[in-house]
Design a protein around this motif. Structure first.
Motif, PDB file in Angstrom:
ATOM      1  N   PRO A 367       0.804  -1.071  -0.063  1.00 16.09           N
ATOM      2  CA  PRO A 367      -0.042   0.171  -0.036  1.00 16.09           C
ATOM      3  C   PRO A 367       1.103   1.301  -0.070  1.00 16.09           C
ATOM      4  N   GLU A 368       2.111   1.353   0.500  1.00 14.52           N
ATOM      5  CA  GLU A 368       2.982   2.292   0.592  1.00 14.52           C
ATOM      6  C   GLU A 368       2.633   3.286   1.605  1.00 14.52           C
ATOM      7  N   ALA A 369       1.489   3.746   1.673  1.00 11.61           N
ATOM      8  CA  ALA A 369       0.777   4.821   2.447  1.00 11.61           C
ATOM      9  C   ALA A 369      -0.321   4.414   3.272  1.00 11.61           C
ATOM     10  N   GLY A 370      -0.626   4.744   4.211  1.00  8.96           N
ATOM     11  CA  GLY A 370      -1.756   4.322   5.123  1.00  8.96           C
ATOM     12  C   GLY A 370      -3.209   5.112   4.538  1.00  8.96           C
ATOM     13  N   SER A 371      -3.022   6.416   4.224  1.00  3.92           N
ATOM     14  CA  SER A 371      -4.202   7.138   4.133  1.00  3.92           C
ATOM     15  C   SER A 371      -4.459   7.204   2.306  1.00  3.92           C
ATOM     16  N   GLN A 372      -5.568   7.442   1.995  1.00  6.85           N
ATOM     17  CA  GLN A 372      -6.048   7.746   0.479  1.00  6.85           C
ATOM     18  C   GLN A 372      -5.442   8.937   0.104  1.00  6.85           C
ATOM     19  N   ARG A 373      -5.445  10.139   1.143  1.00 10.79           N
ATOM     20  CA  ARG A 373      -4.792  11.351   0.573  1.00 10.79           C
ATOM     21  C   ARG A 373      -3.367  11.015   0.046  1.00 10.79           C
ATOM     22  N   LEU A 374      -2.530  10.629   1.070  1.00 11.75           N
ATOM     23  CA  LEU A 374      -1.043  10.399   0.745  1.00 11.75           C
ATOM     24  C   LEU A 374      -0.809   9.598  -0.416  1.00 11.75           C
ATOM     25  N   ARG A 375      -1.858   8.479  -0.661  1.00 14.01           N
ATOM     26  CA  ARG A 375      -1.549   7.592  -1.621  1.00 14.01           C
ATOM     27  C   ARG A 375      -1.751   8.586  -3.031  1.00 14.01           C
ATOM     28  N   GLU A 376      -2.722   9.343  -3.092  1.00 11.94           N
ATOM     29  CA  GLU A 376      -3.017  10.374  -4.110  1.00 11.94           C
ATOM     30  C   GLU A 376      -1.661  11.182  -4.201  1.00 11.94           C
ATOM     31  N   THR A 412       4.662  15.558   2.354  1.00 14.72           N
ATOM     32  CA  THR A 412       3.458  16.045   2.744  1.00 14.72           C
ATOM     33  C   THR A 412       2.646  15.120   4.084  1.00 14.72           C
ATOM     34  N   GLU A 413       3.580  13.994   4.427  1.00 10.41           N
ATOM     35  CA  GLU A 413       3.072  13.115   5.578  1.00 10.41           C
ATOM     36  C   GLU A 413       3.010  13.922   6.762  1.00 10.41           C
ATOM     37  N   THR A 414       1.774  13.638   7.659  1.00 12.62           N
ATOM     38  CA  THR A 414       1.205  14.138   8.762  1.00 12.62           C
ATOM     39  C   THR A 414       1.090  13.107   9.638  1.00 12.62           C
ATOM     40  N   GLU A 415       0.705  13.311  11.055  1.00  6.54           N
ATOM     41  CA  GLU A 415       0.453  12.269  11.822  1.00  6.54           C
ATOM     42  C   GLU A 415      -0.825  11.662  11.475  1.00  6.54           C
ATOM     43  N   GLU A 416      -1.734  12.303  11.017  1.00  5.35           N
ATOM     44  CA  GLU A 416      -2.943  11.708  10.420  1.00  5.35           C
ATOM     45  C   GLU A 416      -2.532  10.256   9.502  1.00  5.35           C
ATOM     46  N   ASP A 417      -1.556  10.759   8.615  1.00  8.32           N
ATOM     47  CA  ASP A 417      -1.167   9.538   7.572  1.00  8.32           C
ATOM     48  C   ASP A 417      -0.621   8.439   8.379  1.00  8.32           C
ATOM     49  N   LEU A 418      -0.052   8.627   9.426  1.00  7.50           N
ATOM     50  CA  LEU A 418       0.726   7.598  10.087  1.00  7.50           C
ATOM     51  C   LEU A 418      -0.384   6.748  10.928  1.00  7.50           C
ATOM     52  N   TRP A 575       5.863  16.691  -9.880  1.00  8.53           N
ATOM     53  CA  TRP A 575       6.190  17.324  -8.582  1.00  8.53           C
ATOM     54  C   TRP A 575       5.124  18.155  -8.034  1.00  8.53           C
ATOM     55  N   GLU A 576       4.730  19.052  -9.300  1.00  8.49           N
ATOM     56  CA  GLU A 576       3.620  19.949  -8.748  1.00  8.49           C
ATOM     57  C   GLU A 576       2.255  19.400  -8.856  1.00  8.49           C
ATOM     58  N   LYS A 577       1.955  18.480  -9.630  1.00 10.81           N
ATOM     59  CA  LYS A 577       0.627  17.522  -9.273  1.00 10.81           C
ATOM     60  C   LYS A 577       0.606  16.903  -8.152  1.00 10.81           C
ATOM     61  N   ALA A 578       1.660  16.374  -7.602  1.00 13.46           N
ATOM     62  CA  ALA A 578       1.666  15.659  -6.132  1.00 13.46           C
ATOM     63  C   ALA A 578       1.054  16.664  -5.138  1.00 13.46           C
ATOM     64  N   PHE A 579       1.530  17.626  -5.228  1.00 11.64           N
ATOM     65  CA  PHE A 579       0.748  18.550  -4.081  1.00 11.64           C
ATOM     66  C   PHE A 579      -0.627  19.262  -4.449  1.00 11.64           C
ATOM     67  N   GLY A 580      -0.832  18.857  -5.526  1.00 11.93           N
ATOM     68  CA  GLY A 580      -2.202  19.116  -5.927  1.00 11.93           C
ATOM     69  C   GLY A 580      -3.233  17.827  -5.611  1.00 11.93           C
ATOM     70  N   ARG A 581      -2.516  16.796  -5.588  1.00 11.12           N
ATOM     71  CA  ARG A 581      -3.142  15.455  -5.441  1.00 11.12           C
ATOM     72  C   ARG A 581      -4.045  15.203  -6.581  1.00 11.12           C
ATOM     73  N   GLN A 582      -3.142  15.603  -7.815  1.00 11.34           N
ATOM     74  CA  GLN A 582      -3.768  15.154  -9.103  1.00 11.34           C
ATOM     75  C   GLN A 582      -3.152  13.586  -9.610  1.00 11.34           C
TER      76      GLN A 582
END
Length: 835
Positions: A367-376, A412-418, A575-582
């Motif tokens: 999965p690499e990341a726990g949250s859907q936001r970070l996976r985006e 962009t990882e946060t405590e919520e992602d952990l 890189w730019e799309k990553a921060f826009g979750r595109q």
């Protein structure tokens, strides 16, 4: 390394079979016909290097040329290294025991940054200067290839040339250029200039470095016609050779199976993944080609497992049909098929049902990341629903262990992602599957390391302290029944990150770290962070400059002169799309993403769909549960170098010899079928034997003479089947209770006085400790029927074998004659046929 020198050392080191060089399918060539000697150097242990398919491919390609001898050399274990240094013995190749300095070209495979110090170990042991500027015509050309060459700068001072990209074709162009150069009498630079004309070849000395006002390294070309290097690319895998008779490693390699690369490249577009960028475009092998390779390779190796290799095996266009056809071929012979890299969503219930037909192989999802936001953010286009469905299917089809991989420190990882990692794992634990109770999950966590040529190459890496805090939080939260938590050492991740985005200024650091004792840094038991810190301080290296700082999109990067095919403009857009979750979709499923790698003429995606078939030899694939079998007792001799085979290693050697000899074995039933073969006794490593025995079940139509003849043709040097007899139910009986040994010492002596002292005793207790540390007392005196000296260096003895009281001859000799461990290991001990 002369054979005589190796023989003096081999009994004293761990895993001695790793240094023999006589494995099945090795290339042995007549030196009189060789014009170019090429050493394939892997800077890690044998068990790692022999699991790497790239070494096998290059070995196959180079040795297909009659005039070229390609031989293997691996980083020696620390025990062998110490003995080589103590004896002044150079590091040598496996096949011919030729010192590395005696080769024309030494080619290193750079797979992993934490192997870099091992390069210097191997050069040092070979008497080859580290720096290219210190070498002359008496030294081999030292070159490199592998994924680490996509940022070649940290190692540029050590290599004459570096291959960037696919190696199958370019390696022959390199050797052709060397063969043309060697008769001209020209200097070394003349060959380097010829090599620089080849696509994918980087000549570090043809570039110079400087430091700009911001402290950044800038690389500039010395010659106007050689300003950058575009990666070498095999446009069609179906047009290049692939090993159908790979070398079968001794011992226990990391991946002990037949590896078939079915696809190279991935366009899923995960923004952290270097391999997904540098190996583009997607190029699949035709299903018919894969099936044909599998058929030939299984016949030449005897492997019990096939692994279908790709960055994302489940994305292979014809995966369902390919696996179905492979299982039709493999199931009758109890050969398993594994798919080690599967994307969530590509693993269907139908595909899993095919894989489990023989036995369940490993099951890993990332999965690499726990949250859907970070996976985006990272463009990992999977959902929790798809992940849950995959896990449910796996448990439902009989898998009991699932491995999950996550990264911490992603942009962009946060405590919520952990926290989301914890919640996701708990949710997967709660997946309900009818009639399934025992479900186990292993969670593996590593620190994200930004790599060159990825959209996240400008991203900071988190510090060691941050990594520790995040890992500690997850470790505290992810506990409980059926759950195991594993993590990578944050200090190792920091050193890896330092080299991943380093520049040429780090070469001094590598030498200093090596001089301070750093080696095998990728092995946790060998990694010494304190030594790295001292070396870093001594060299004045600012680690944060290379790892934790944020890079500006406009700053020059150490690898800007290396063209991986994917444009820097594409990386910036991602890189730019990553921060826009595109989301960026896989170009196989839609429109071109304009990454820049394809010209759509010679370079373009190659994919296949549908099913493929291959005509399979039906005489090999009989139903093992229907045909009648008979039991045979097989006797064999274990002499010479075969004494270095451990018991489990020996069992594997014989099983694969039977498979290559096309003599079917009877298998057990159930989830994990195993061949029914039973060895009478386990002989200790280092002891020879005139006769050992095992019982095996083969089809009734196999004659004893056929078995002896065909199996002997498939055994490595030192093993010989000497007899084969039918076993009747009433004649199985216990093994012999008396065993004869003859012993010849190469160091130390047998004392007549000490022997008399032992024989006059009524009892002679010896305390032994097992692997768990439990002590046990054994009285040696009643176990010795006879012990006599033929000379101060020779002895004969007959030992009694009693249940729970058996001893090794070395235990007895050490106790009676007070011989050193070294003397016992160097002794020639031969187990006889009987008293």
């Amino acid at each position: 390394m002369p054979s005589q020198s190796l023989e003096k050392i081999l009994p004293l080191v761990q895993n001695p079979s790793h240094y023999l060089g006589t494995e099945i399918n090795t290339a042995q060539k007549d030196p009189q016909n060789i014009q170019l000697r090429f050493a394939l150097a892997f800077p890690d242990r044998y068990e790692v290097g022999m699991s790497h398919i790239g070494i096998q491919i290059l070995y196959h390609v180079l040795n297909s040329r009659q005039a070229i001898a390609a031989e293997r050399v691996f980083a020696p274990g620390v025990d062998l290294e110490a003995r080589l240094r103590a004896g002044g013995i150079p590091l040598c190749s496996l096949e011919s025991r030729t010192p590395l300095s005696g080769f024309d070209i030494v080619g290193f495979s750079l797979q992993y940054e934490l192997n870099f110090t091992n390069i210097l170990t191997m050069l040092d042991l070979s008497g080859i200067p580290f720096y290219t500027q210190d070498r002359d015509g008496s030294h081999p050309f030292v070159i490199a290839g592998g994924p680490s060459t996509f940022n070649p700068e940290p190692l540029s001072d050590f290599f004459d040339a570096m291959v960037v990209g696919d190696g199958e074709s370019i390696v022959l162009e390199l050797t052709d250029a060397w063969l043309a150069w060697k008769d001209t009498g020209a200097d070394r630079e003349a060959l380097l200039k010829a090599w620089s004309d080849l696509e994918g070849v980087y000549i570090p000395s043809f570039f110079q470095t400087g430091i700009d006002s911001g402290g950044l390294q800038v690389v500039t070309p010395r010659f106007s016609g050689y300003t950058g290097v575009r990666k070498a690319l095999v446009s069609d895998l179906n047009q290049v050779p692939y090993p159908d008779h790979p070398v079968i490693p001794f011992g226990k390699p990391i991946h002990d199976r037949l590896s078939l690369e079915i696809c190279r490249g991935c366009t899923r577009g995960c923004r952290f993944c270097q391999a997904g960028m540098i190996y583009r475009p997607v190029r699949e092998r035709a299903p018919s080609t894969v099936l044909s390779l599998a058929e030939r390779a299984l016949a030449r190796t005897g492997y019990e497992d096939i692994s279908l290799l790709s960055l994302s095996t489940g994305d292979y266009g014809a995966i369902q049909g390919l696996v179905e056809q492979l299982m039709n071929r493999c199931e009758p012979e109890n050969t398993a098929v594994s798919l080690p890299s599967l994307r969530i969503g590509s693993l269907t219930e139908e595909l899993m049902a095919q894989i489990k037909r023989v036995r369940k192989t490993g099951f890993t999802v990332a999965p690499e990341a726990g949250s859907q936001r970070l996976r985006e953010v990272i463009n990992k286009n999977i959902t929790e629903q798809a992940l849950e469905e995959t896990v449910r299917n796996a448990f439902g089809l009989g898998w009991r262990l699932i491995k999950l991989y996550f990264m911490i420190g992603l942009p962009t990882e946060t405590e919520e992602d952990l926290e989301a990692i914890v919640e996701l794992v708990r949710r997967l634990q709660r997946v309900r599957v009818p009639n399934v109770r025992n479900k186990n999950i292993t969670v593996s966590v590593s620190t994200f390391i930004p790599k060159a040529h990825t959209p996240f190459q400008w991203s900071p890496q988190i510090s060691v302290d941050e990594s520790r805090d995040k890992i500690d939080m997850l470790r505290r939260r992810l506990k409980g029944r059926g759950l195991r938590f594993k993590w990578q050492n944050p200090e190792m991740s920091l050193v890896e990150g330092l080299w991943a985005r380093g520049d040429r200024r780090l070469s001094r650091l590598l030498v200093k770290a090596y001089e301070m004792g750093c080696c095998f840094d990728g092995w946790s038991e060998q990694f010494q962070y304190s030594r790295w810190l001292k070396a870093i301080e001594a060299c004045g290296v600012d680690v944060d400059f290379y790892t934790t700082r944020v890079r500006d999109l406009s700053e020059p990067l150490p690898w800007d002169h290396i063209d991986c095919g994917v444009s820097k403009e594409f990386q910036k857009r991602e890189w730019e799309k990553a921060f826009g979750r595109q989301q960026t979709l896989d170009c196989r499923d839609g429109e071109c993403d304009q990454c820049g790698v394809c010209d759509f003429e010679t370079v373009k995606p190659i994919t296949f769909e549908g099913k493929a078939t291959i005509k399979v030899r039906r005489d090999l694939h009989t139903d093992s549960h229907k045909q009648p079998y008979k039991k045979l007792r097989v006797s064999y001799a274990k002499r010479g170098q075969a004494r270095y085979f451990g018991h489990l290693e020996l069992i594997k050697i014989f099983i694969r010899a039977f498979r290559r000899a096309r003599i079917p074995l009877r298998y057990s039933e159930g989830f994990h079928p195993a061949p029914k073969i039973s060895f009478e006794s386990a002989l200790a490593v280092g002891i020879e034997s005139l006769e050992e025995r095992f019982i095996v079940q083969v089809p009734v139509h196999v004659s004893r003479e056929t078995l002896v003849d065909q199996v002997n043709q498939e055994l490595p040097k030192g093993l010989t089947v000497t007899a084969c007899n039918k076993v009747h139910r009433r004649s199985l009986g216990p093994p012999p209770k008396l065993v004869r040994y003859s012993v010849t010492l190469k160091e130390g002596i047998f004392s007549e006085a000490k022997l008399r002292n032992f024989l006059e005793k009524k009892e002679s207790p010896l305390t032994k400790r097992n692997r768990k540390g439990k002590e046990k007392m054994i009285d040696l005196r009643p176990l010795v029927k006879e012990l006599r000296l033929l000379s101060p260096q020779e002895a004969d003895m007959i030992l009694r074998l009693e249940p729970g009281q058996s001893i090794r001859p070395t235990d007895l000799l050490g106790h009676v004659f007070d011989l050193s461990e070294k003397a016992l290991k160097l002794a020639t001990i031969i187990k006889g046929v009987g008293p």
